[in-house]
Write a protein that holds these residues in place. Structure first.
Motif, PDB file in Angstrom:
ATOM      1  N   PRO A 202       1.395  -0.125  -1.157  1.00 19.64           N
ATOM      2  CA  PRO A 202       0.650  -0.793  -0.076  1.00 19.64           C
ATOM      3  C   PRO A 202       1.126  -0.408   1.318  1.00 19.64           C
ATOM      4  CG  PRO A 202       1.118  -2.341  -1.842  1.00 19.64           C
ATOM      5  CD  PRO A 202       1.871  -1.096  -2.172  1.00 19.64           C
ATOM      6  N   GLN A 203       2.436  -0.224   1.487  1.00 23.59           N
ATOM      7  CA  GLN A 203       2.944   0.144   2.815  1.00 23.59           C
ATOM      8  C   GLN A 203       2.454   1.536   3.217  1.00 23.59           C
ATOM      9  OE1 GLN A 203       4.906  -1.101   0.307  1.00 23.59           O
ATOM     10  NE2 GLN A 203       5.070  -3.181   1.173  1.00 23.59           N
ATOM     11  N   GLU A 204       2.423   2.450   2.261  1.00 22.69           N
ATOM     12  CA  GLU A 204       1.961   3.802   2.567  1.00 22.69           C
ATOM     13  C   GLU A 204       0.466   3.801   2.889  1.00 22.69           C
ATOM     14  OE1 GLU A 204       5.220   6.161  -0.262  1.00 22.69           O
ATOM     15  OE2 GLU A 204       3.281   5.514  -1.076  1.00 22.69           O
ATOM     16  N   GLU A 205      -0.311   3.005   2.160  1.00 22.39           N
ATOM     17  CA  GLU A 205      -1.740   2.921   2.453  1.00 22.39           C
ATOM     18  C   GLU A 205      -1.968   2.345   3.855  1.00 22.39           C
ATOM     19  OE1 GLU A 205      -4.790   1.769   0.022  1.00 22.39           O
ATOM     20  OE2 GLU A 205      -4.047   2.676  -1.835  1.00 22.39           O
ATOM     21  N   THR A 206      -1.218   1.303   4.203  1.00 24.04           N
ATOM     22  CA  THR A 206      -1.349   0.715   5.535  1.00 24.04           C
ATOM     23  C   THR A 206      -1.003   1.739   6.611  1.00 24.04           C
ATOM     24  OG1 THR A 206      -0.854  -1.508   4.720  1.00 24.04           O
ATOM     25  CG2 THR A 206      -0.498  -1.100   7.074  1.00 24.04           C
ATOM     26  N   HIS A 207       0.062   2.484   6.380  1.00 25.59           N
ATOM     27  CA  HIS A 207       0.488   3.523   7.319  1.00 25.59           C
ATOM     28  C   HIS A 207      -0.628   4.553   7.505  1.00 25.59           C
ATOM     29  CE1 HIS A 207       4.101   6.264   8.600  1.00 25.59           C
ATOM     30  NE2 HIS A 207       3.186   6.168   9.528  1.00 25.59           N
ATOM     31  N   ALA A 208      -1.255   4.958   6.397  1.00 27.87           N
ATOM     32  CA  ALA A 208      -2.328   5.945   6.468  1.00 27.87           C
ATOM     33  C   ALA A 208      -3.513   5.415   7.271  1.00 27.87           C
ATOM     34  CB  ALA A 208      -2.766   6.343   5.059  1.00 27.87           C
ATOM     35  N   ARG A 209      -3.862   4.157   7.052  1.00 26.40           N
ATOM     36  CA  ARG A 209      -4.971   3.564   7.808  1.00 26.40           C
ATOM     37  C   ARG A 209      -4.678   3.568   9.302  1.00 26.40           C
ATOM     38  NH1 ARG A 209      -8.198  -0.874   4.605  1.00 26.40           N
ATOM     39  NH2 ARG A 209      -7.670  -0.444   2.444  1.00 26.40           N
ATOM     40  N   GLN A 210      -3.422   3.320   9.654  1.00 31.35           N
ATOM     41  CA  GLN A 210      -3.046   3.314  11.066  1.00 31.35           C
ATOM     42  C   GLN A 210      -3.164   4.698  11.693  1.00 31.35           C
ATOM     43  OE1 GLN A 210       0.911   1.726  10.687  1.00 31.35           O
ATOM     44  NE2 GLN A 210       0.220  -0.416  10.738  1.00 31.35           N
ATOM     45  N   ARG A 211      -3.179   5.729  10.846  1.00 33.58           N
ATOM     46  CA  ARG A 211      -3.313   7.105  11.333  1.00 33.58           C
ATOM     47  C   ARG A 211      -4.751   7.617  11.209  1.00 33.58           C
ATOM     48  NH1 ARG A 211      -0.183   8.059  14.849  1.00 33.58           N
ATOM     49  NH2 ARG A 211      -0.348  10.312  14.525  1.00 33.58           N
ATOM     50  N   GLY A 212      -5.695   6.697  11.017  1.00 31.01           N
ATOM     51  CA  GLY A 212      -7.110   7.068  11.053  1.00 31.01           C
ATOM     52  C   GLY A 212      -7.752   7.366   9.719  1.00 31.01           C
ATOM     53  N   PHE A 213      -7.067   7.051   8.601  1.00 31.11           N
ATOM     54  CA  PHE A 213      -7.639   7.319   7.279  1.00 31.11           C
ATOM     55  C   PHE A 213      -8.544   6.167   6.837  1.00 31.11           C
ATOM     56  CE2 PHE A 213      -4.230  10.329   7.322  1.00 31.11           C
ATOM     57  CZ  PHE A 213      -4.659  11.367   6.504  1.00 31.11           C
ATOM     58  N   ILE A 214      -9.682   6.516   6.257  1.00 30.66           N
ATOM     59  CA  ILE A 214     -10.634   5.550   5.719  1.00 30.66           C
ATOM     60  C   ILE A 214     -10.440   5.472   4.207  1.00 30.66           C
ATOM     61  CG2 ILE A 214     -13.083   5.028   5.365  1.00 30.66           C
ATOM     62  CD1 ILE A 214     -13.648   6.640   7.908  1.00 30.66           C
ATOM     63  N   PRO A 215     -10.244   4.262   3.639  1.00 24.59           N
ATOM     64  CA  PRO A 215     -10.112   4.152   2.189  1.00 24.59           C
ATOM     65  C   PRO A 215     -11.427   4.501   1.502  1.00 24.59           C
ATOM     66  CG  PRO A 215     -10.184   1.979   3.189  1.00 24.59           C
ATOM     67  CD  PRO A 215     -10.098   2.957   4.316  1.00 24.59           C
ATOM     68  N   VAL A 216     -11.344   5.370   0.512  1.00 23.54           N
ATOM     69  CA  VAL A 216     -12.529   5.880  -0.177  1.00 23.54           C
ATOM     70  C   VAL A 216     -12.359   5.705  -1.677  1.00 23.54           C
ATOM     71  CG1 VAL A 216     -13.824   7.992  -0.719  1.00 23.54           C
ATOM     72  CG2 VAL A 216     -13.134   7.536   1.625  1.00 23.54           C
ATOM     73  N   SER A 217     -13.429   5.298  -2.344  1.00 25.09           N
ATOM     74  CA  SER A 217     -13.428   5.106  -3.796  1.00 25.09           C
ATOM     75  C   SER A 217     -14.186   6.237  -4.478  1.00 25.09           C
ATOM     76  CB  SER A 217     -14.082   3.768  -4.145  1.00 25.09           C
ATOM     77  OG  SER A 217     -14.333   3.677  -5.534  1.00 25.09           O
ATOM     78  N   LEU A 218     -13.683   6.651  -5.642  1.00 26.27           N
ATOM     79  CA  LEU A 218     -14.359   7.665  -6.457  1.00 26.27           C
ATOM     80  C   LEU A 218     -15.069   7.043  -7.653  1.00 26.27           C
ATOM     81  CD1 LEU A 218     -11.686  10.517  -6.445  1.00 26.27           C
ATOM     82  CD2 LEU A 218     -13.591  10.144  -4.872  1.00 26.27           C
ATOM     83  N   GLY A 219     -15.171   5.717  -7.667  1.00 22.96           N
ATOM     84  CA  GLY A 219     -15.867   5.065  -8.770  1.00 22.96           C
ATOM     85  C   GLY A 219     -14.965   4.116  -9.532  1.00 22.96           C
ATOM     86  N   PRO A 220     -15.467   3.512 -10.612  1.00 18.55           N
ATOM     87  CA  PRO A 220     -14.717   2.459 -11.312  1.00 18.55           C
ATOM     88  C   PRO A 220     -13.631   2.961 -12.247  1.00 18.55           C
ATOM     89  CG  PRO A 220     -16.824   2.805 -12.389  1.00 18.55           C
ATOM     90  CD  PRO A 220     -16.834   3.675 -11.154  1.00 18.55           C
ATOM     91  N   ARG A 221     -13.660   4.245 -12.580  1.00 18.53           N
ATOM     92  CA  ARG A 221     -12.670   4.765 -13.532  1.00 18.53           C
ATOM     93  C   ARG A 221     -11.401   5.218 -12.819  1.00 18.53           C
ATOM     94  NH1 ARG A 221     -17.516   6.470 -14.769  1.00 18.53           N
ATOM     95  NH2 ARG A 221     -17.231   8.471 -13.716  1.00 18.53           N
ATOM     96  N   VAL A 222     -10.280   5.137 -13.520  1.00 14.93           N
ATOM     97  CA  VAL A 222      -9.000   5.577 -12.973  1.00 14.93           C
ATOM     98  C   VAL A 222      -8.821   7.052 -13.309  1.00 14.93           C
ATOM     99  CG1 VAL A 222      -6.502   5.261 -12.985  1.00 14.93           C
ATOM    100  CG2 VAL A 222      -8.008   3.268 -13.216  1.00 14.93           C
ATOM    101  N   LEU A 223      -8.795   7.886 -12.290  1.00 13.31           N
ATOM    102  CA  LEU A 223      -8.632   9.326 -12.483  1.00 13.31           C
ATOM    103  C   LEU A 223      -7.170   9.719 -12.316  1.00 13.31           C
ATOM    104  CD1 LEU A 223     -11.707  10.623 -10.435  1.00 13.31           C
ATOM    105  CD2 LEU A 223     -11.593   9.992 -12.851  1.00 13.31           C
ATOM    106  N   ARG A 224      -6.775  10.743 -13.029  1.00 15.23           N
ATOM    107  CA  ARG A 224      -5.404  11.251 -12.908  1.00 15.23           C
ATOM    108  C   ARG A 224      -5.162  11.796 -11.498  1.00 15.23           C
ATOM    109  NH1 ARG A 224      -2.392  11.944 -17.517  1.00 15.23           N
ATOM    110  NH2 ARG A 224      -3.493  11.748 -19.518  1.00 15.23           N
TER     111      ARG A 224
END
Length: 245
Positions: A202-224
């Motif tokens: 979670p901390q790394e995701e928050t850090h990324a958002r602060q640097r302009g990254f938009i969270p993106v989903s690839l669908g409901p399945r968990v991909l490697r």
């Protein structure tokens, strides 16, 4: 064949050992034609002049204009997957048109590389990318950046150059938007951040958002970890480009 050297019409070139071995494996003979590229755009027609046990000499002929790159530059920043999965990821990402790859350490990374070991793996992956470029007919070779921690990399990442530059964080958070909902414009750089096995914390995701990254989903399945970035590259290959007025 990739030749890391300037190319010019009517010049004779002695191929370096690794490229010579490739020509020998193909059983080329004097008079046979081949194509060279140096990553600076286009290809060059060439002719084998002589085949030795260790050296191959060719004459560079005419340049051939061609463009097999993606309509927009894509950089993958990856939490490195373990075992041989990184090799396969580099190979397939090259085939799909990636421009650059940034290997990263994250808090959940299984693969840990530092110092000389990291330098050797980077050189190995650069070789994988070169071979994949040759095999797939690309005229550019992706750049493999030095291994870094995701925190240091994000800290030193410059602000987006403009609104046209997209930064995507592959995420399972509820507010992640579908990849298919993003606009795709020719020439618009795309920077994709993807975690290792277990994803980013979670901390790394928050850090990324602060640097302009938009969270993106690839669908409901968990991909490697070695599959998800390739999905994004496939989307770039086939997504219709948005018309800009």
């Amino acid at each position: 064949m990739f030749l890391d050297a300037p190319l010019a019409v009517a010049t004779e070139v002695t191929l370096p050992p690794d490229v010579s071995r490739h020509a020998q494996v193909l059983r080329l003979q004097p008079g046979d034609a081949l194509r060279l590229f140096n990553g600076q755009g286009g290809e060059w027609q060439a002719e084998v002049l002589s085949m030795g046990r260790q050296t191959v000499v060719v004459r560079v002929d005419q340049p051939l204009a061609c463009d097999r790159e993606l309509p927009r530059p894509v950089t993958l920043a990856l939490g490195m997957p373990a075992n041989d999965r990184m090799d396969a990821l580099v190979e397939k990402a090259t085939e799909l048109g990636v421009q650059a790859i940034q290997p990263l350490h994250t808090s959940r990374s299984v693969l840990r590389l530092t110092g000389e070991r990291a330098d050797k793996r980077r050189a190995h992956w650069q070789g994988v990318a070169t071979a994949a470029s040759e095999q797939s007919g690309r005229t550019a070779v992706p750049h493999l950046a030095p291994v870094r921690s995701v925190t240091d990399w994000l800290d030193q990442l410059p602000a987006p150059a403009s609104d046209a530059e997209q930064r995507c964080l592959l995420s399972f958070t509820p507010d992640a938007v579908p990849l298919s909902s993003l606009p795709s414009r020719a020439g618009c750089p795309l920077l994709v951040l993807s975690g290792p096995e277990g994803g980013l914390d979670p901390q790394e995701e928050t850090h990324a958002r602060q640097r302009g990254f938009i969270p993106v989903s690839l669908g409901p399945r968990v991909l490697r970890a070695d599959t998800a970035p390739l999905v994004v590259l496939s989307w770039v290959n086939f997504c219709p480009l948005e018309v800009v007025a």
